[in-house]
Write a protein that holds these residues in place. Structure first.
Motif, PDB file in Angstrom:
ATOM      1  N   TYR A   5       0.448  -1.548  -0.167  1.00  0.00           N
ATOM      2  CA  TYR A   5       0.345  -0.136   0.266  1.00  0.00           C
ATOM      3  C   TYR A   5       1.052   1.137   0.355  1.00  0.00           C
ATOM      4  N   SER A   6       1.815   1.333  -0.334  1.00  0.00           N
ATOM      5  CA  SER A   6       3.079   2.293  -0.527  1.00  0.00           C
ATOM      6  C   SER A   6       2.504   3.692  -1.283  1.00  0.00           C
ATOM      7  N   LEU A   8      -0.698   4.206  -1.653  1.00  0.00           N
ATOM      8  CA  LEU A   8      -1.713   5.027  -0.517  1.00  0.00           C
ATOM      9  C   LEU A   8      -0.686   6.272  -0.168  1.00  0.00           C
ATOM     10  N   TRP A   9       0.048   6.311   0.893  1.00  0.00           N
ATOM     11  CA  TRP A   9       0.555   6.863   1.657  1.00  0.00           C
ATOM     12  C   TRP A   9       1.354   8.202   0.728  1.00  0.00           C
ATOM     13  N   LYS A  10       1.871   7.793  -0.620  1.00  0.00           N
ATOM     14  CA  LYS A  10       2.395   8.647  -1.488  1.00  0.00           C
ATOM     15  C   LYS A  10       1.495   9.541  -1.641  1.00  0.00           C
ATOM     16  N   LEU A  12      -1.820  10.016  -0.816  1.00  0.00           N
ATOM     17  CA  LEU A  12      -1.951  11.162   1.257  1.00  0.00           C
ATOM     18  C   LEU A  12      -1.084  11.999   0.906  1.00  0.00           C
ATOM     19  N   GLU A  13       0.269  11.801   1.139  1.00  0.00           N
ATOM     20  CA  GLU A  13       1.383  12.678   1.254  1.00  0.00           C
ATOM     21  C   GLU A  13       0.976  13.678   0.112  1.00  0.00           C
ATOM     22  N   TYR A  18      -3.349  13.171   6.298  1.00  0.00           N
ATOM     23  CA  TYR A  18      -3.175  12.796   7.235  1.00  0.00           C
ATOM     24  C   TYR A  18      -3.518  10.757   6.975  1.00  0.00           C
ATOM     25  N   LYS A  19      -3.184   9.644   7.534  1.00  0.00           N
ATOM     26  CA  LYS A  19      -3.661   8.859   8.027  1.00  0.00           C
ATOM     27  C   LYS A  19      -5.229   8.855   8.700  1.00  0.00           C
ATOM     28  N   LEU A  33      -7.060   0.753   9.474  1.00  0.00           N
ATOM     29  CA  LEU A  33      -5.763   1.781   9.035  1.00  0.00           C
ATOM     30  C   LEU A  33      -4.237   0.910   9.729  1.00  0.00           C
ATOM     31  N   GLY A  37      -1.129  -0.562   7.562  1.00  0.00           N
ATOM     32  CA  GLY A  37       0.037   0.031   7.573  1.00  0.00           C
ATOM     33  C   GLY A  37       0.770  -1.185   7.915  1.00  0.00           C
ATOM     34  N   ASN A  39       0.632  -3.602   5.757  1.00  0.00           N
ATOM     35  CA  ASN A  39       0.536  -4.560   4.534  1.00  0.00           C
ATOM     36  C   ASN A  39      -0.156  -5.742   4.054  1.00  0.00           C
TER      37      ASN A  39
END
Length: 76
Positions: A5-6, A8-10, A12-13, A18-19, A33, A37, A39
């Motif tokens: 899910y990297s 997704l985090w990118k 969001l950034e 924020y998560k 959530l 985090g 995976n």
């Protein structure tokens, strides 16, 4: 099976989110959530709500990683 899910985090950034904002917006639990985090597998419903919230496609937030399995042969 392995998921990553990297993306997704990118995303969001990039959206300066924020998560916790995502968690609240989608109505997902903190346990879900945490699974993201780590995976771990989450339901398609959760992925759909994330896509709706971020206005993206599922491929924009998750990747499937092919795990190569070692085959053992009985021949020596």
């Amino acid at each position: 099976m392995a998921f990553d899910y990297s993306k997704l985090w990118k995303l969001l950034e990039e959206k300066k989110m924020y998560k916790e904002d995502l968690r609240i917006d989608t109505g997902m639990s903190s346990a879900t959530l945490a699974k993201l985090g780590k995976n771990e597998i989450v339901s398609m419903d959760v992925l759909g709500r994330i896509c709706e919230s971020l206005k993206c496609d599922v491929g924009d937030i998750v990747s499937y990683l092919v795990e190569e399995k070692l085959e053992q042969s009985d021949e020596y």
